[in-house]
Design a protein around this motif. Structure first.
Motif, PDB file in Angstrom:
ATOM      1  N   HIS A 107       0.847  -1.189   0.000  1.00 53.35           N
ATOM      2  CA  HIS A 107       0.000   0.000   0.000  1.00 53.35           C
ATOM      3  C   HIS A 107       0.890   1.249   0.000  1.00 53.35           C
ATOM      4  CE1 HIS A 107      -3.876  -1.959   0.524  1.00 53.35           C
ATOM      5  NE2 HIS A 107      -3.300  -2.784   1.400  1.00 53.35           N
ATOM      6  N   GLY A 108       0.623   2.135  -0.909  1.00 48.98           N
ATOM      7  CA  GLY A 108       1.480   3.298  -1.088  1.00 48.98           C
ATOM      8  C   GLY A 108       2.530   3.101  -2.163  1.00 48.98           C
ATOM      9  N   VAL A 109       2.757   1.849  -2.552  1.00 49.60           N
ATOM     10  CA  VAL A 109       3.686   1.556  -3.641  1.00 49.60           C
ATOM     11  C   VAL A 109       2.924   1.281  -4.929  1.00 49.60           C
ATOM     12  CG1 VAL A 109       5.542   0.032  -4.416  1.00 49.60           C
ATOM     13  CG2 VAL A 109       5.359   0.625  -1.990  1.00 49.60           C
ATOM     14  N   LEU A 110       1.901   0.435  -4.838  1.00 47.00           N
ATOM     15  CA  LEU A 110       1.046   0.110  -5.974  1.00 47.00           C
ATOM     16  C   LEU A 110      -0.404   0.335  -5.588  1.00 47.00           C
ATOM     17  CD1 LEU A 110       2.573  -3.261  -7.311  1.00 47.00           C
ATOM     18  CD2 LEU A 110       2.821  -0.990  -8.324  1.00 47.00           C
ATOM     19  N   GLU A 111      -1.192   0.688  -6.561  1.00 48.48           N
ATOM     20  CA  GLU A 111      -2.621   0.717  -6.351  1.00 48.48           C
ATOM     21  C   GLU A 111      -3.177  -0.707  -6.434  1.00 48.48           C
ATOM     22  OE1 GLU A 111      -4.448   3.379  -9.059  1.00 48.48           O
ATOM     23  OE2 GLU A 111      -3.238   5.121  -8.453  1.00 48.48           O
ATOM     24  N   GLU A 112      -4.331  -0.904  -5.838  1.00 47.40           N
ATOM     25  CA  GLU A 112      -4.885  -2.260  -5.802  1.00 47.40           C
ATOM     26  C   GLU A 112      -5.192  -2.786  -7.201  1.00 47.40           C
ATOM     27  OE1 GLU A 112      -8.387  -4.796  -3.485  1.00 47.40           O
ATOM     28  OE2 GLU A 112      -8.195  -2.620  -3.197  1.00 47.40           O
ATOM     29  N   ARG A 113      -5.650  -1.924  -8.077  1.00 46.34           N
ATOM     30  CA  ARG A 113      -5.939  -2.378  -9.441  1.00 46.34           C
ATOM     31  C   ARG A 113      -4.656  -2.749 -10.175  1.00 46.34           C
ATOM     32  NH1 ARG A 113      -4.913   1.345 -13.282  1.00 46.34           N
ATOM     33  NH2 ARG A 113      -4.495   3.492 -12.627  1.00 46.34           N
ATOM     34  N   GLU A 114      -3.554  -2.050  -9.905  1.00 49.13           N
ATOM     35  CA  GLU A 114      -2.277  -2.392 -10.522  1.00 49.13           C
ATOM     36  C   GLU A 114      -1.763  -3.731 -10.015  1.00 49.13           C
ATOM     37  OE1 GLU A 114      -0.705   2.240 -11.072  1.00 49.13           O
ATOM     38  OE2 GLU A 114       0.105   0.950  -9.477  1.00 49.13           O
ATOM     39  N   PHE A 115      -1.912  -3.972  -8.716  1.00 47.67           N
ATOM     40  CA  PHE A 115      -1.511  -5.264  -8.167  1.00 47.67           C
ATOM     41  C   PHE A 115      -2.380  -6.380  -8.721  1.00 47.67           C
ATOM     42  CE2 PHE A 115      -2.303  -8.546  -4.966  1.00 47.67           C
ATOM     43  CZ  PHE A 115      -1.028  -9.032  -4.769  1.00 47.67           C
ATOM     44  N   ARG A 116      -3.672  -6.141  -8.795  1.00 50.35           N
ATOM     45  CA  ARG A 116      -4.591  -7.162  -9.295  1.00 50.35           C
ATOM     46  C   ARG A 116      -4.301  -7.478 -10.757  1.00 50.35           C
ATOM     47  NH1 ARG A 116      -7.321 -10.357  -6.194  1.00 50.35           N
ATOM     48  NH2 ARG A 116      -7.855  -8.538  -4.923  1.00 50.35           N
ATOM     49  N   LEU A 117      -3.973  -6.474 -11.531  1.00 54.91           N
ATOM     50  CA  LEU A 117      -3.657  -6.683 -12.944  1.00 54.91           C
ATOM     51  C   LEU A 117      -2.425  -7.557 -13.113  1.00 54.91           C
ATOM     52  CD1 LEU A 117      -4.118  -5.998 -15.952  1.00 54.91           C
ATOM     53  CD2 LEU A 117      -2.698  -3.958 -15.587  1.00 54.91           C
ATOM     54  N   ALA A 118      -1.413  -7.324 -12.294  1.00 56.55           N
ATOM     55  CA  ALA A 118      -0.171  -8.104 -12.409  1.00 56.55           C
ATOM     56  C   ALA A 118      -0.382  -9.556 -11.995  1.00 56.55           C
ATOM     57  CB  ALA A 118       0.924  -7.452 -11.566  1.00 56.55           C
ATOM     58  N   ILE A 119      -1.038  -9.789 -10.863  1.00 51.85           N
ATOM     59  CA  ILE A 119      -1.193 -11.151 -10.358  1.00 51.85           C
ATOM     60  C   ILE A 119      -2.177 -11.947 -11.211  1.00 51.85           C
ATOM     61  CG2 ILE A 119      -1.815 -12.522  -8.356  1.00 51.85           C
ATOM     62  CD1 ILE A 119       0.831 -10.970  -8.209  1.00 51.85           C
ATOM     63  N   ASP A 120      -3.225 -11.312 -11.667  1.00 56.52           N
ATOM     64  CA  ASP A 120      -4.184 -12.024 -12.529  1.00 56.52           C
ATOM     65  C   ASP A 120      -3.527 -12.447 -13.839  1.00 56.52           C
ATOM     66  OD1 ASP A 120      -6.089 -11.734 -10.602  1.00 56.52           O
ATOM     67  OD2 ASP A 120      -7.171 -10.086 -11.595  1.00 56.52           O
ATOM     68  N   SER A 121      -2.676 -11.594 -14.395  1.00 55.61           N
ATOM     69  CA  SER A 121      -1.986 -11.969 -15.631  1.00 55.61           C
ATOM     70  C   SER A 121      -0.994 -13.096 -15.390  1.00 55.61           C
ATOM     71  CB  SER A 121      -1.268 -10.755 -16.216  1.00 55.61           C
ATOM     72  OG  SER A 121      -0.259 -10.280 -15.331  1.00 55.61           O
ATOM     73  N   ALA A 122      -0.366 -13.128 -14.219  1.00 53.74           N
ATOM     74  CA  ALA A 122       0.561 -14.214 -13.902  1.00 53.74           C
ATOM     75  C   ALA A 122      -0.182 -15.536 -13.722  1.00 53.74           C
ATOM     76  CB  ALA A 122       1.359 -13.875 -12.647  1.00 53.74           C
TER      77      ALA A 122
END
Length: 207
Positions: A107-122
């Protein structure tokens, strides 16, 4: 009589033979090249080699390189979080799914949507080549009878999933969305487990 090609030209009385052409060219060369002033006459002679050039040029180049070396000399402090595998696991620790809950440290480094986008693509990249359930069960169930040869059936799909996952994490690390924030994704595995590691610049500690 007309002059023939092999006859030499005759000189009129009172005329002298002109000097050879090579002597004329040497005399003209000596006259066209000015003499260099010597150091004894008080003037500064031209530098004899590249090493005799003024030192101002070399000092400017040194000043341009020194700040770059100084800036790159420091080591950046980084923090890491781990997303453990939660799905089916195969020999070598590769899992069919990894945690998709955003850690509090991000939190404060990535937004939740950015984190979700990365992990879902992985996770999607893994499932695209992961062996089906029938192949997975057949590999483990028939392993005692086949002395482990049946594990080669799901292993080909698992190896392809690992390769695609590593490529996907590398692309995420190079994308401007994450590289601009210094976030890097990587896969680490052991004999029985694996995890996705997310590294990011560590927050500065309060004074």
């Amino acid at each position: 009589r007309g002059a023939r090609a092999g006859d030499r030209p005759r000189l009129c009385p009172g005329m002298s033979r002109p000097p050879p052409l090579d002597e004329i060219s040497r005399d003209e060369t000596k006259q066209s090249v000015p003499a260099r002033p010597s150091s004894a006459e008080g003037g500064q002679g031209e530098p004899s080699s590249a090493g005799d050039e003024p030192s101002s040029g070399s000092s400017v180049g040194h000043n341009m390189v020194a700040p770059l070396l100084k800036e790159g000399g420091g080591r950046e402090r980084r923090a890491t979080v781990r997303l453990m595998g939660t799905g089916l696991k195969f020999l070598g620790g590769i899992a069919s799914h990894y945690e998709d809950d955003m850690p509090e440290e991000l939190h404060g480094v990535l937004e939740e949507r950015e984190f979700r986008l990365a992990i879902d693509s992985a996770n999607t990249a893994i499932l695209s080549f992961w062996p089906c359930m029938t192949c997975y069960i057949f590999g483990y169930a028939c392993a005692p009878c086949t002395l482990g040869a049946s594990l080669l059936c799901p292993r080909s799909g698992v190896s392809a999933s690992e390769r695609v996952l590593r490529n996907q994490l590398e692309q995420l690390s190079l994308s401007p969305l994450y590289s601009g924030k210094g976030v890097h994704f990587s896969l680490h595995k052991s004999c029985c487990s694996s995890f996705i590691e997310i590294s990011y610049p560590a927050p500065s500690s309060p004074p």
